[in-house]
Design an enzyme around this catalytic site. Structure first.
Site, PDB file in Angstrom:
ATOM      1  N   TYR A  91       3.335  -1.653   6.283  1.00 33.10           N
ATOM      2  CA  TYR A  91       4.193  -1.112   5.666  1.00 33.10           C
ATOM      3  C   TYR A  91       4.320   0.283   5.712  1.00 33.10           C
ATOM      4  O   TYR A  91       5.164   1.287   5.085  1.00 33.10           O
ATOM      5  CB  TYR A  91       4.283  -1.357   3.963  1.00 33.10           C
ATOM      6  CG  TYR A  91       2.826  -1.259   3.385  1.00 33.10           C
ATOM      7  CD1 TYR A  91       2.320  -0.224   2.937  1.00 33.10           C
ATOM      8  CD2 TYR A  91       1.902  -2.360   3.399  1.00 33.10           C
ATOM      9  CE1 TYR A  91       0.957  -0.014   2.283  1.00 33.10           C
ATOM     10  CE2 TYR A  91       0.704  -2.281   2.308  1.00 33.10           C
ATOM     11  CZ  TYR A  91       0.252  -1.085   2.187  1.00 33.10           C
ATOM     12  OH  TYR A  91      -0.895  -1.318   1.476  1.00 33.10           O
ATOM     13  N   LYS A  92       3.195   0.862   6.165  1.00 33.87           N
ATOM     14  CA  LYS A  92       3.211   2.379   6.667  1.00 33.87           C
ATOM     15  C   LYS A  92       4.033   2.823   7.994  1.00 33.87           C
ATOM     16  O   LYS A  92       5.045   2.837   7.903  1.00 33.87           O
ATOM     17  CB  LYS A  92       1.767   2.973   6.861  1.00 33.87           C
ATOM     18  CG  LYS A  92       1.140   2.657   5.726  1.00 33.87           C
ATOM     19  CD  LYS A  92      -0.462   3.282   5.582  1.00 33.87           C
ATOM     20  CE  LYS A  92      -1.358   2.729   4.490  1.00 33.87           C
ATOM     21  NZ  LYS A  92      -0.878   2.916   2.997  1.00 33.87           N
TER      22      LYS A  92
ATOM     23  N   ASP B 299     -10.281  -0.781  10.179  1.00 35.08           N
ATOM     24  CA  ASP B 299      -9.195  -0.660   9.758  1.00 35.08           C
ATOM     25  C   ASP B 299      -8.151   0.060  10.054  1.00 35.08           C
ATOM     26  O   ASP B 299      -8.347   1.319  10.296  1.00 35.08           O
ATOM     27  CB  ASP B 299      -9.743  -0.142   8.211  1.00 35.08           C
ATOM     28  CG  ASP B 299      -8.364  -0.342   6.973  1.00 35.08           C
ATOM     29  OD1 ASP B 299      -7.095  -0.107   7.421  1.00 35.08           O
ATOM     30  OD2 ASP B 299      -8.558  -0.396   5.810  1.00 35.08           O
TER      31      ASP B 299
ATOM     32  N   ARG C 241      -0.648  15.616   0.623  1.00 33.70           N
ATOM     33  CA  ARG C 241      -0.869  15.108   1.962  1.00 33.70           C
ATOM     34  C   ARG C 241       0.628  14.780   2.326  1.00 33.70           C
ATOM     35  O   ARG C 241       1.518  14.379   1.530  1.00 33.70           O
ATOM     36  CB  ARG C 241      -1.389  13.371   1.518  1.00 33.70           C
ATOM     37  CG  ARG C 241      -1.803  12.858   2.794  1.00 33.70           C
ATOM     38  CD  ARG C 241      -2.607  11.659   2.502  1.00 33.70           C
ATOM     39  NE  ARG C 241      -1.536  10.481   1.665  1.00 33.70           N
ATOM     40  CZ  ARG C 241      -1.930   9.137   1.794  1.00 33.70           C
ATOM     41  NH1 ARG C 241      -2.904   8.531   2.496  1.00 33.70           N
ATOM     42  NH2 ARG C 241      -1.072   8.525   1.284  1.00 33.70           N
TER      43      ARG C 241
ATOM     44  N   PHE D 109     -11.013   4.069   2.169  1.00 30.99           N
ATOM     45  CA  PHE D 109     -10.159   3.805   1.220  1.00 30.99           C
ATOM     46  C   PHE D 109     -10.792   2.696   0.316  1.00 30.99           C
ATOM     47  O   PHE D 109     -11.596   1.855   0.622  1.00 30.99           O
ATOM     48  CB  PHE D 109      -8.873   3.029   1.772  1.00 30.99           C
ATOM     49  CG  PHE D 109      -7.878   2.552   0.753  1.00 30.99           C
ATOM     50  CD1 PHE D 109      -7.028   3.736   0.427  1.00 30.99           C
ATOM     51  CD2 PHE D 109      -7.725   1.524   0.052  1.00 30.99           C
ATOM     52  CE1 PHE D 109      -5.986   3.572  -0.472  1.00 30.99           C
ATOM     53  CE2 PHE D 109      -6.662   1.325  -0.574  1.00 30.99           C
ATOM     54  CZ  PHE D 109      -5.868   2.462  -1.310  1.00 30.99           C
TER      55      PHE D 109
END
Length: 410
Positions: free
Chosen positions: A224-225, A199, A373, A130
């Site tokens: 938050y995922k 990560d 996605r 990312f």
């Protein structure tokens, strides 16, 4: 054929031991396959936050730092997250953003590894990472006198040398959903005397991580995922117990001081994972996260992983059955050992197709230029959702060419 897959989906949902957890979330008729960007709202959180705002803040005010436990929230909530990533208590502290925690982990990790002038002057970075992780790592390298070596994670184990200080790697690739070999790469790094920094943004809450079991040194992740903590919810930092005594944070704020209210000019680090704290915690978002984590009570992460694999298998099977030949190509690994909890499909008309999917009630997201996605959050996504998403995708691709709708970025 459509009825056959729909019937199979219904049977799988009926047998699903996790299906009952869907009722814990505020959901509608939309098929929500974007929990790998923002998890759904746990239904009980608004009432909990009303109490935090009206009573704890509105009535108790400053007393809530002690009486409502605000001061200890970062480590208390860290201990709630710990079982989901395979960590014992006392090793995770919650606060700040993922980017800030990446900076802490990389800089502190290089300090644990030793002075770069003594030879360990390389930081290996996931070349597919990312983007923010790469940006932060490059800045950390400039500050600490290291050089960045970008590599595909599959090549890292063979590239580790006695010059390697640490490697920063995404556990799951955010574009393709590829699951990296955390145990194998961590072992290869340790064999060469280097550290592993992982990560976990796209794996925590979706699959077993095993931080302690695999000897990970440092790790970071967002909440938050798959952890459903809410937009901008605070991230977390894992510091293995064996490193805590020497963990030297590059951001030594007053919250990580051994005597924070002593207000002394000299810094003396607190013991344990508290060294990862910096400034005053974001209490509102912190307590929303704490409430959200209650949906995990009684849930085994192994059951979540089993359903995740079954869901993504079924979705891919439906895509192959429904979608016109040649219109999409899966870039997500078929092998379970190499797959996270998402499916990424390459599609020439991806921006327009995703916009039309969303218009028709199937919410995934887009990674430019050509990746559709779809994230599968096993606590609230079912097999009927997977079947419907594949069917609507086929309808969009069959009826629309390059003019499937307006462009949307994700």
């Amino acid at each position: 054929m459509s009825e056959s897959y729909a019937e199979r989906a219904q049977a799988l949902d009926t047998a699903d031991e996790l299906a009952k957890h869907r009722a814990k979330f505020a959901l509608d008729e939309v098929v929500y396959l974007d929990g790998n960007s923002l998890g759904a709202l746990p239904a009980h959180v608004p009432a909990r936050m009303a109490d935090v705002i009206t009573r704890q803040w509105g009535e108790l005010r400053i007393r809530s730092w002690d009486e409502s436990g605000w001061w200890t929230a970062p480590e208390r909530i860290g201990d709630r997250i710990a079982p989901l990533v395979g960590a014992a208590a006392g090793q995770i502290v919650v606060g700040d953003s993922t980017s800030v925690n990446v900076f802490k982990a990389v800089v502190a990790g290089t300090r644990l590894a030793g002075d770069p002038r003594d030879g360990r002057d390389e930081i290996l970075v996931d070349a597919t990472t990312f983007p923010t992780d790469g940006y932060i790592a490059e800045s950390a390298a400039r500050l600490t006198g290291h050089r960045i070596v970008p590599l595909d994670p599959a090549e890292m184990a063979g590239a580790v040398t006695d010059r390697t200080a640490l490697a920063l790697v995404n556990h799951v690739d955010y574009r393709t959903g590829r699951l990296q070999d955390l145990p194998g790469l961590t072992a290869a790094l340790h064999e060469a005397g280097a550290l592993a920094v992982w990560d976990l943004c796209h794996s925590a809450g979706a699959l077993p991580v095993g931080l302690d079991a695999h000897g990970v040194d440092l790790a970071v992740g967002c909440t938050y995922k798959y952890l459903n903590g809410g937009p901008g919810a605070p991230a977390y930092l894992y510091v293995a117990e064996r490193h805590q005594g020497r963990f030297d944070s590059p951001l030594p704020g007053w919250n990580s001081h051994a005597d924070p209210f002593g207000m002394t000019p000299g810094y003396r680090a607190a013991e344990g994972a508290l060294r990862g704290r910096v400034g005053t915690p974001d209490i509102l978002s912190m307590l929303a996260l704490e409430a959200a984590l209650e949906v995990w009570d009684g849930v085994e992460i192994e059951a979540v992983r089993a359903k995740s694999l079954a869901l993504t298998d079924f979705f891919l099977e439906c895509v192959r059955a429904y979608v016109p030949a040649g219109r999409v190509e899966s870039v997500t690994p078929e092998a379970h050992a190499e797959r996270g909890s998402q499916v990424a499909l390459r599609c020439a008309e991806a921006p327009a197709v995703m916009a039309e999917l969303i218009r028709r009630g199937v919410v995934g997201d887009l990674r430019r230029p050509d990746i559709l996605r779809f994230g599968f959050t096993p606590l609230y996504v079912g097999f009927a959702d997977a079947e419907r998403a594949a069917r609507v995708l086929a309808e969009v691709l069959a009826s629309e060419g390059s003019s499937a709708g307006s462009s949307q970025d994700g």
